[in-house]
Design a protein around this motif. Structure first.
Motif, short mmCIF file in Angstrom:
data_model
loop_
_atom_site.label_atom_id
_atom_site.label_comp_id
_atom_site.label_asym_id
_atom_site.label_seq_id
_atom_site.Cartn_x
_atom_site.Cartn_y
_atom_site.Cartn_z
N MET A 1 -47.87 73.42 -24.50
CA MET A 1 -48.07 74.03 -23.19
C MET A 1 -49.52 74.47 -23.01
O MET A 1 -50.26 74.58 -23.99
N ILE A 2 -49.92 74.68 -21.79
CA ILE A 2 -51.27 75.15 -21.49
C ILE A 2 -51.33 76.65 -21.75
O ILE A 2 -50.56 77.43 -21.19
N LYS A 3 -52.25 77.05 -22.62
CA LYS A 3 -52.37 78.47 -22.98
C LYS A 3 -53.60 79.15 -22.39
O LYS A 3 -53.68 80.38 -22.37
N ALA A 4 -54.58 78.34 -21.92
CA ALA A 4 -55.81 78.95 -21.40
C ALA A 4 -56.40 78.09 -20.29
O ALA A 4 -56.35 76.86 -20.35
N VAL A 5 -56.93 78.78 -19.29
CA VAL A 5 -57.65 78.12 -18.20
C VAL A 5 -59.03 78.76 -18.12
O VAL A 5 -59.15 79.99 -18.02
N LEU A 6 -60.05 77.93 -18.19
CA LEU A 6 -61.43 78.42 -18.13
C LEU A 6 -62.11 77.88 -16.88
O LEU A 6 -61.80 76.79 -16.40
N PHE A 7 -63.07 78.65 -16.39
CA PHE A 7 -63.71 78.34 -15.11
C PHE A 7 -65.23 78.37 -15.22
O PHE A 7 -65.80 79.15 -15.98
N ASP A 8 -65.85 77.55 -14.40
CA ASP A 8 -67.25 77.70 -14.03
C ASP A 8 -67.32 78.79 -12.96
O ASP A 8 -66.29 79.20 -12.41
N LEU A 9 -68.54 79.26 -12.64
CA LEU A 9 -68.69 80.29 -11.60
C LEU A 9 -69.23 79.69 -10.29
O LEU A 9 -68.51 79.57 -9.31
N ASP A 10 -70.51 79.31 -10.28
CA ASP A 10 -71.16 78.87 -9.05
C ASP A 10 -70.60 77.54 -8.58
O ASP A 10 -70.57 76.55 -9.31
N GLY A 11 -70.16 77.50 -7.34
CA GLY A 11 -69.60 76.28 -6.78
C GLY A 11 -68.13 76.08 -7.10
O GLY A 11 -67.51 75.13 -6.61
N THR A 12 -67.58 76.99 -7.91
CA THR A 12 -66.17 76.89 -8.31
C THR A 12 -65.39 78.12 -7.84
O THR A 12 -64.36 78.00 -7.17
N LEU A 13 -65.87 79.28 -8.19
CA LEU A 13 -65.27 80.55 -7.74
C LEU A 13 -66.14 81.21 -6.67
O LEU A 13 -65.63 81.72 -5.68
N ASN A 15 -68.71 80.77 -3.77
CA ASN A 15 -69.22 79.79 -2.80
C ASN A 15 -70.72 80.01 -2.69
O ASN A 15 -71.20 80.77 -1.84
N ARG A 16 -71.44 79.37 -3.58
CA ARG A 16 -72.87 79.66 -3.68
C ARG A 16 -73.64 79.22 -2.44
O ARG A 16 -74.56 79.90 -2.01
#
Length: 226
Positions: A1-13, A15-16
Motif C-alpha cells: 500500500m501507499i504509505k507516503a505522499v511527498l510534494f514539491d512546493l512552487d507550481g504544485t501547492l 500558485n507561484r
C-alpha cells in the motif's frame, strides 16, 4: 500500500505565477515613490520576464531592473530585501489545497515536501499557506546541500519517513526535477499539470489538487493487490 505522499512546493501547492503577479503589483504600489517614473505595466511585465518563473534568483532580476529603468534612489539590494521580506504576504495557493491535505491526513499516509530554494524564504511561504502542520518532513535544498533532481534528496526524505520508494508517491509540476527524478528511484510520480511543458506525458497527472486523494487511494489498492 501507499504509505507516503511527498510534494514539491512552487507550481504544485503554491500558485507561484499568481503569487508573483500579486507581489510585484504590490511592490510597485508600496515603493511608488522610487519607481513611479516607470509605467506600472512595464515594471510588472519586465520583472516577470526576468524572473523566468522562479528559475532566476532575484539578485540578478533586480540588478537588471535597476540598470534598465535607471532606478537610482533604491539599490538592487534594497529591492531584493523587500522581495525576501514581503513575498510571503502575497502567497496564492492552488484551489482545494487544504481540502486535499485533510483528506490525505484522514487516510493515514505520511506527508513530506521536497522543494528547491532558499531555506528560510521557502519556509516562510509554507507557513504563509498555512500547511506546515500537515507535513512529517520538509526538506529544502539550501539547508540539505543538494537539490532536485539529485536522487539523494529524495532518498533522504524517504529515510526520514521510514518508507520505501515503492510505497511512496511524489507530486510535482516539473517533468525532470519532480516526476522523472522520483520515478528514477522507484517512486510513483504524479504530474501536477503545467502548460509550460504541455508535450510531457506520464502515467498519472492531475489538473486540480482535489483529484489527488482518489488517485492515491486507487494506487494504494493496486500496490496492495500486487
Amino acid at each position: 500500500m501507499i504509505k507516503a505522499v511527498l510534494f514539491d512546493l512552487d507550481g504544485t501547492l503554491l500558485n507561484r505565477d499568481e503569487s508573483v503577479k500579486v507581489f510585484i503589483n504590490n511592490q510597485y504600489e508600496r515603493l511608488n515613490k522610487w519607481v513611479s517614473h516607470i509605467p506600472k505595466d512595464t515594471y510588472i511585465t519586465r520583472f516577470i520576464e526576468l524572473d523566468k518563473r522562479g528559475y532566476v534568483w532575484k539578485d540578478k532580476v533586480y540588478q537588471q531592473l535597476t540598470q534598465e529603468f535607471n532606478i537610482s534612489e533604491m539599490t538592487w539590494e534594497e529591492l531584493l530585501q523587500d522581495y525576501i521580506s514581503e513575498f510571503r504576504f502575497n502567497c496564492v495557493p492552488f484551489d482545494n489545497l487544504i481540502q486535499m491535505f485533510e483528506e490525505l491526513k484522514s487516510s493515514n499516509v505520511a506527508l513530506g515536501m521536497i522543494t528547491n530554494g532558499y531555506g528560510q524564504f521557502q519556509m516562510d511561504n509554507i507557513k504563509a499557506l498555512g500547511i506546515e502542520q500537515y507535513f512529517d518532513v520538509i526538506l529544502i535544498s539550501e539547508w540539505e546541500g543538494t537539490k532536485k533532481p539529485d536522487p539523494e534528496i529524495f532518498k533522504k526524505a524517504l529515510e526520514k519517513l521510514n518508507v520505501s520508494p515503492e510505497q511512496s508517491i511524489f507530486v510535482g509540476d516539473h517533468p525532470k526535477n519532480d516526476v522523472k527524478a522520483a520515478q528514477g528511484i522507484g517512486m510513483t510520480g504524479i504530474w501536477k499539470k503545467d502548460l509550460q511543458w504541455d508535450g510531457f506525458e506520464t502515467a498519472f497527472t492531475v489538473n486540480d489538487l482535489k483529484e489527488l486523494p482518489l488517485i492515491i487511494r486507487n494506487l494504494s489498492e493496486r500496490v496492495e493487490s500486487c
